[in-house]
Scaffold this motif. Structure first.
Motif, PDB file in Angstrom:
ATOM      1  N   ILE A 102       0.838  -1.208   0.000  1.00 21.99           N
ATOM      2  CA  ILE A 102       0.000   0.000   0.000  1.00 21.99           C
ATOM      3  C   ILE A 102       0.870   1.255   0.000  1.00 21.99           C
ATOM      4  O   ILE A 102       0.586   2.238  -0.695  1.00 21.99           O
ATOM      5  N   ALA A 103       1.946   1.241   0.749  1.00 18.39           N
ATOM      6  CA  ALA A 103       2.836   2.415   0.789  1.00 18.39           C
ATOM      7  C   ALA A 103       3.465   2.659  -0.582  1.00 18.39           C
ATOM      8  O   ALA A 103       3.516   3.809  -1.052  1.00 18.39           O
ATOM      9  N   LYS A 104       3.945   1.603  -1.226  1.00 13.63           N
ATOM     10  CA  LYS A 104       4.511   1.758  -2.569  1.00 13.63           C
ATOM     11  C   LYS A 104       3.446   2.228  -3.550  1.00 13.63           C
ATOM     12  O   LYS A 104       3.705   3.045  -4.440  1.00 13.63           O
ATOM     13  N   PHE A 105       2.248   1.703  -3.398  1.00 17.80           N
ATOM     14  CA  PHE A 105       1.137   2.085  -4.264  1.00 17.80           C
ATOM     15  C   PHE A 105       0.822   3.570  -4.127  1.00 17.80           C
ATOM     16  O   PHE A 105       0.614   4.266  -5.132  1.00 17.80           O
ATOM     17  N   ARG A 106       0.779   4.074  -2.912  1.00 14.18           N
ATOM     18  CA  ARG A 106       0.484   5.501  -2.701  1.00 14.18           C
ATOM     19  C   ARG A 106       1.516   6.378  -3.388  1.00 14.18           C
ATOM     20  O   ARG A 106       1.181   7.361  -4.056  1.00 14.18           O
ATOM     21  N   THR A 107       2.777   6.022  -3.232  1.00 13.13           N
ATOM     22  CA  THR A 107       3.853   6.805  -3.841  1.00 13.13           C
ATOM     23  C   THR A 107       3.782   6.745  -5.364  1.00 13.13           C
ATOM     24  O   THR A 107       3.926   7.761  -6.054  1.00 13.13           O
ATOM     25  N   ARG A 108       3.553   5.551  -5.898  1.00 13.66           N
ATOM     26  CA  ARG A 108       3.513   5.390  -7.355  1.00 13.66           C
ATOM     27  C   ARG A 108       2.296   6.074  -7.960  1.00 13.66           C
ATOM     28  O   ARG A 108       2.397   6.688  -9.039  1.00 13.66           O
ATOM     29  N   THR A 109       1.148   5.992  -7.325  1.00  9.99           N
ATOM     30  CA  THR A 109      -0.057   6.631  -7.856  1.00  9.99           C
ATOM     31  C   THR A 109       0.134   8.139  -7.948  1.00  9.99           C
ATOM     32  O   THR A 109      -0.247   8.772  -8.941  1.00  9.99           O
ATOM     33  N   ALA A 110       0.752   8.724  -6.921  1.00 10.40           N
ATOM     34  CA  ALA A 110       1.021  10.169  -6.932  1.00 10.40           C
ATOM     35  C   ALA A 110       1.987  10.538  -8.050  1.00 10.40           C
ATOM     36  O   ALA A 110       1.948  11.662  -8.564  1.00 10.40           O
ATOM     37  N   ALA A 111       2.853   9.594  -8.429  1.00 14.19           N
ATOM     38  CA  ALA A 111       3.818   9.850  -9.500  1.00 14.19           C
ATOM     39  C   ALA A 111       3.291   9.434 -10.868  1.00 14.19           C
ATOM     40  O   ALA A 111       3.965   9.667 -11.875  1.00 14.19           O
ATOM     41  N   TYR A 112       2.113   8.835 -10.905  1.00 16.76           N
ATOM     42  CA  TYR A 112       1.569   8.350 -12.173  1.00 16.76           C
ATOM     43  C   TYR A 112       0.504   9.279 -12.745  1.00 16.76           C
ATOM     44  O   TYR A 112       0.390   9.441 -13.959  1.00 16.76           O
ATOM     45  N   VAL A 113      -0.279   9.896 -11.883  1.00 13.35           N
ATOM     46  CA  VAL A 113      -1.346  10.802 -12.323  1.00 13.35           C
ATOM     47  C   VAL A 113      -1.054  12.198 -11.785  1.00 13.35           C
ATOM     48  O   VAL A 113      -0.905  12.385 -10.574  1.00 13.35           O
ATOM     49  N   TYR A 114      -1.004  13.163 -12.676  1.00 16.94           N
ATOM     50  CA  TYR A 114      -0.680  14.536 -12.290  1.00 16.94           C
ATOM     51  C   TYR A 114      -1.930  15.300 -11.860  1.00 16.94           C
ATOM     52  O   TYR A 114      -2.988  15.208 -12.492  1.00 16.94           O
ATOM     53  N   LEU A 115      -1.788  16.059 -10.764  1.00 19.68           N
ATOM     54  CA  LEU A 115      -2.782  17.049 -10.342  1.00 19.68           C
ATOM     55  C   LEU A 115      -2.104  18.412 -10.298  1.00 19.68           C
ATOM     56  O   LEU A 115      -0.927  18.504  -9.957  1.00 19.68           O
ATOM     57  N   SER A 116      -2.829  19.444 -10.618  1.00 20.17           N
ATOM     58  CA  SER A 116      -2.226  20.781 -10.616  1.00 20.17           C
ATOM     59  C   SER A 116      -1.676  21.152  -9.243  1.00 20.17           C
ATOM     60  O   SER A 116      -0.712  21.916  -9.132  1.00 20.17           O
ATOM     61  N   SER A 117      -2.267  20.572  -8.202  1.00 17.38           N
ATOM     62  CA  SER A 117      -1.794  20.838  -6.842  1.00 17.38           C
ATOM     63  C   SER A 117      -0.404  20.258  -6.575  1.00 17.38           C
ATOM     64  O   SER A 117       0.228  20.587  -5.569  1.00 17.38           O
ATOM     65  N   ASP A 118       0.091  19.411  -7.481  1.00 16.26           N
ATOM     66  CA  ASP A 118       1.436  18.849  -7.318  1.00 16.26           C
ATOM     67  C   ASP A 118       2.519  19.895  -7.546  1.00 16.26           C
ATOM     68  O   ASP A 118       3.668  19.703  -7.134  1.00 16.26           O
ATOM     69  N   GLY A 119       2.173  20.971  -8.239  1.00 14.18           N
ATOM     70  CA  GLY A 119       3.159  21.999  -8.555  1.00 14.18           C
ATOM     71  C   GLY A 119       3.479  22.017 -10.040  1.00 14.18           C
ATOM     72  O   GLY A 119       2.748  21.447 -10.858  1.00 14.18           O
ATOM     73  N   ALA A 120       4.574  22.633 -10.381  1.00 12.91           N
ATOM     74  CA  ALA A 120       4.931  22.796 -11.790  1.00 12.91           C
ATOM     75  C   ALA A 120       5.265  21.470 -12.462  1.00 12.91           C
ATOM     76  O   ALA A 120       5.076  21.314 -13.670  1.00 12.91           O
ATOM     77  N   LEU A 121       5.781  20.535 -11.685  1.00 18.84           N
ATOM     78  CA  LEU A 121       6.193  19.244 -12.231  1.00 18.84           C
ATOM     79  C   LEU A 121       5.499  18.107 -11.484  1.00 18.84           C
ATOM     80  O   LEU A 121       5.105  18.268 -10.325  1.00 18.84           O
ATOM     81  N   PRO A 122       5.364  16.941 -12.128  1.00 20.24           N
ATOM     82  CA  PRO A 122       4.756  15.793 -11.450  1.00 20.24           C
ATOM     83  C   PRO A 122       5.606  15.319 -10.275  1.00 20.24           C
ATOM     84  O   PRO A 122       6.822  15.545 -10.227  1.00 20.24           O
ATOM     85  N   LYS A 123       4.964  14.656  -9.348  1.00 23.78           N
ATOM     86  CA  LYS A 123       5.686  13.999  -8.264  1.00 23.78           C
ATOM     87  C   LYS A 123       6.504  12.845  -8.840  1.00 23.78           C
ATOM     88  O   LYS A 123       6.224  12.362  -9.935  1.00 23.78           O
ATOM     89  N   THR A 124       7.512  12.420  -8.116  1.00 24.95           N
ATOM     90  CA  THR A 124       8.379  11.342  -8.603  1.00 24.95           C
ATOM     91  C   THR A 124       8.538  10.273  -7.527  1.00 24.95           C
ATOM     92  O   THR A 124       8.256  10.497  -6.350  1.00 24.95           O
TER      93      THR A 124
END
Length: 392
Positions: free
Chosen positions: A223-245
């Protein structure tokens, strides 16, 4: 003063109750695992069974589609191998298709058992699982992690239904559990630094296997890996100028991130890391996100109420509008998309739109247009039947 203090206490408790699921969901596995509890629950299956028996649509058409498929064939002969060898794009393909499709067949037969109460289907599901648990030892070559993730997503779905709903016996269930624990889980649990759909599918397998094995440590890690990967897979404008990694990938410059996102340098809400690759692989990622979120919901955790749910909603909506034919702007993937999202929208649409009441116009149109959704012959199967407009 006492009333004021009491009001403050109640307010704090209510606030805590409202945020508790979102705060808890990544912290720990459930105290008691729910079974059957991998992507579908007993209440969901009971609803589907009632609708099928009543001849209601779209469930009856979805049931007929499933029962007419090769996966429900009671004459199917399993083709297990000690070593499944899968290269890039399944070349070479030594047992890759056989393994994935036998796993889907085992799940299909388990569903058929539950819906019909015809124990021939339960026995067939068991026969398929037993055939593989008696033989398989390893997955090899470059696609081994992905292959293990795909097949490993279907096996625990079948096993959960048989172990927890079948009224007969499954003598080799312990051997099957050992297979999942020793052959599949080690191959997927540590994740992947390839395109994001790999790790998402691998975590889907890891979560499902962890539920079946009641392995709290692996569940939490997945679940922890999934949370990190999902945030890095789908971009939201709230992430900032660049996607999470994902930290382990060392995507520490804009150029590296753009390259990883298939050359896309304009980031908008709902874009995925593979949108500009093609919609088929994007669909794999979206599907795995929805499956893990649904399993976690059944296990008493609220991932839909976190950024996972928002990313899933936005990814579904963004991809759906172009799959439906909206013109592609020049800034998106050079003005050209490779479509083919696949039968991957039912689970997320049902959870977000039907249960939570969120408007999802494009996703709804695409979902209803594609009913009944079948199988992608990899790890997705029969989700109009199990998830379509299901209130449970």
């Amino acid at each position: 003063m006492r009333r004021t203090a009491l009001l403050a206490t109640v307010t704090a408790l209510v606030a805590g109750a409202l945020v508790w699921p979102a705060a808890r969901q990544a912290d720990a596995a459930p105290v008691t695992f729910a079974h059957p509890g991998v992507t579908v629950s007993k209440s969901q299956l009971d609803f589907a069974r009632t609708q099928v028996n009543a001849g209601a649509q779209p469930w009856k058409a979805a049931y007929d589609q499933m029962m007419a498929s090769k996966y429900a064939d009671l004459n199917r002969v399993p083709k297990p191998r000690a070593t499944v060898e899968c290269g890039s794009y399944s070349n070479p393909n030594y047992g890759c298709t056989d393994e994935r499709e036998d796993a889907i067949a085992a799940y299909t037969d388990a569903l058929a058992w539950y819906l019909t109460r015809d124990d021939r289907y339960a026995k067939k599901s068991i026969a398929l699982m037993d055939a593989w648990s008696a033989v398989i030892k390893e997955h090899t070559n470059s696609n081994a992690p992905l292959q293990t993730g795909w097949a490993g997503s279907s096996w625990p779905k079948a096993a959960e239904l048989i172990k927890y709903t079948y009224t007969g016996t499954w003598a080799n269930s312990g051997r099957f559990a050992t297979m999942l624990r020793t052959v599949y889980l080690p191959e997927v649990i540590n994740g992947s630094n390839s395109n994001g759909n790999w790790e998402l599918s691998m975590m889907e397998a890891a979560v499902g296997i962890s539920v079946f094995l009641e392995d709290r440590t692996s569940y939490d890690k997945a679940i922890a890996k999934f949370r990190t990967r999902t945030a890095a897979y789908v971009y939201l404008s709230s992430d900032g100028a660049l996607p999470k990694t994902v930290p382990s990938q060392n995507l520490d410059t804009t150029a590296k991130i753009v390259n990883y996102w298939q050359g896309q340098s304009t980031f908008v809400t709902g874009l995925t890391q593979e949108t500009c690759r093609d919609f088929t692989h994007t669909g794999y990622g979206i599907s795995a996100i929805s499956h893990i979120a649904e399993t976690s919901r059944i296990q008493g955790e609220d991932l839909y109420g976190t950024d996972v749910g928002e990313r899933l909603r936005q990814a579904l909506g963004f991809q759906s509008k172009y799959q439906l034919g909206e013109a592609v702007p020049s800034w998106l993937c050079g003005g050209s998309l490779t479509l083919g999202l696949g039968p991957v929208t039912e689970t997320g649409y049902n959870a977000l739109h039907n249960r939570l009441g969120i408007a999802m116009t494009n996703t709804q149109k695409l979902t209803e247009q594609n009913r009944p959704s079948g199988s992608n012959n990899l790890f997705v199967a029969w989700e109009t039947l199990t998830d379509g407009d299901n209130p449970n």
